[in-house]
Write a protein that holds these residues in place. Structure first.
Motif, short mmCIF file in Angstrom:
data_model
loop_
_atom_site.label_atom_id
_atom_site.label_comp_id
_atom_site.label_asym_id
_atom_site.label_seq_id
_atom_site.Cartn_x
_atom_site.Cartn_y
_atom_site.Cartn_z
N LEU A 91 22.86 15.25 23.58
CA LEU A 91 20.70 16.34 24.16
C LEU A 91 21.54 17.91 23.12
O LEU A 91 21.34 17.68 22.79
N THR A 92 19.54 18.05 22.52
CA THR A 92 19.69 18.67 22.22
C THR A 92 19.70 19.70 22.64
O THR A 92 19.60 20.46 23.39
N GLN A 94 18.27 22.71 22.92
CA GLN A 94 17.39 23.38 24.53
C GLN A 94 16.74 22.54 25.29
O GLN A 94 16.75 23.19 26.48
N GLU A 95 17.45 21.40 25.40
CA GLU A 95 17.48 20.39 26.16
C GLU A 95 18.60 20.52 27.08
O GLU A 95 19.12 20.78 28.68
N ASN A 96 19.53 21.32 26.60
CA ASN A 96 21.04 21.79 27.16
C ASN A 96 20.66 22.72 28.00
O ASN A 96 20.82 23.10 29.10
N ASP A 98 17.89 24.07 29.10
CA ASP A 98 17.12 22.86 30.30
C ASP A 98 17.96 22.23 31.11
O ASP A 98 17.50 22.77 32.55
N MET A 99 18.28 21.78 30.99
CA MET A 99 19.48 21.13 32.04
C MET A 99 20.06 22.40 33.36
O MET A 99 19.79 21.95 34.74
N ARG A 128 17.22 24.68 17.66
CA ARG A 128 17.17 24.79 19.32
C ARG A 128 16.66 22.91 19.37
O ARG A 128 17.19 21.90 20.43
N LYS A 129 16.55 22.25 17.54
CA LYS A 129 16.37 20.99 17.98
C LYS A 129 17.31 20.24 17.45
O LYS A 129 17.21 18.18 17.68
N ARG A 147 23.49 28.03 28.50
CA ARG A 147 23.08 26.85 30.07
C ARG A 147 23.38 27.42 31.83
O ARG A 147 22.31 27.02 31.94
#
Length: 235
Positions: A91-92, A94-96, A98-99, A128-129, A147
């Motif tokens: 995961l990126t 940013q996705e981390n 978000d988790m 972030r990407k 996170r």
């Protein structure tokens, strides 16, 4: 905020914690130091409910959580940054992050906290990407802390945040731990083998040996203690 009373924890038939008593007050940084295998990580796992205390009690904000499921403990405001970081490598960044907010629904608050994490860790904003697995060890540690902060924890548990990191990165991580505590009032329970650094940023400390608490005092006094100097500070 947190109190462990006469806690015994086991892995199968093997006892890892013996009659552990400790407490953490709201707004403190409390550090738990000790050698490898002393039971420090097991103490955190017991607080989180991943390892359930066989005897004794774990009380968080006046509520007993000894037998509460880990996801429910997270929902109450307890969040752990595990040893080894354990980010999601595919995961990126940013996705981390978000988790970390997966139990929240306040979109504006999540967006503000995301920006706060990027302010704390500018390198994460730049990347972030990128997939988390492409980050250096220090950047992954920053991501793991970010996170956890996305969950808006009242009590943040940090397990060996300095492990495997270069000294300059370790210094940066510990400065950020102090900043998070000072700015947001987040209570922090820090497990760390780097006793010197941990005791320099903590308010109070506990020393663990073979699953037992053998010493407790203010961090200043533990830093000056001859037994601690000899065993943990290399002095």
């Amino acid at each position: 905020m947190l109190e462990l009373s006469n806690v015994d924890s086991f892995y199968g038939n093997i006892q890892a914690l013996y009659d552990v008593n400790l407490h953490i007050d709201r707004g403190e940084i409390v550090t738990l130091i000790g050698a490898n295998g002393a039971g420090k990580s097991t103490t955190l796992m017991t607080v989180c409910g991943v390892v359930q205390a066989r005897n004794g009690s774990v009380v968080y904000q006046d509520e007993e959580i000894t037998k509460v499921a880990p996801n429910q403990i997270v929902a109450k405001g307890v969040c752990q940054v595990p040893e080894g970081r354990l980010i999601f490598p595919e995961l990126t960044v940013q996705e981390n992050l978000d988790m970390g907010a997966f139990m929240r629904s306040d979109k504006e608050g999540i967006a503000r906290d995301m920006e706060y994490c990027y302010d704390l860790f500018p390198i994460l904003a730049e990347r972030r990407k990128q997939p988390g697995g492409n980050l250096s060890g220090g950047e992954q540690q920053m991501l793991a802390i970010g996170r956890a902060l996305m969950a808006r924890p009242k009590l943040l548990l940090l397990d060996e945040p300095s492990m495997g990191l270069a000294p300059l990165v370790v210094k940066q991580i510990f400065e950020i731990i102090k900043k998070v505590n000072a700015e947001s009032g987040t209570t922090i329970f820090l497990v760390e083998q780097n006793a010197n650094l941990a005791l320099k940023i903590g308010h109070r400390g506990y020393v663990m040996e073979n699953g037992r608490i053998v010493l407790t005092d203010s961090c200043d006094k533990l830093l000056a203690d001859e037994q601690v100097k000899k065993a943990y500070l290399g002095l």
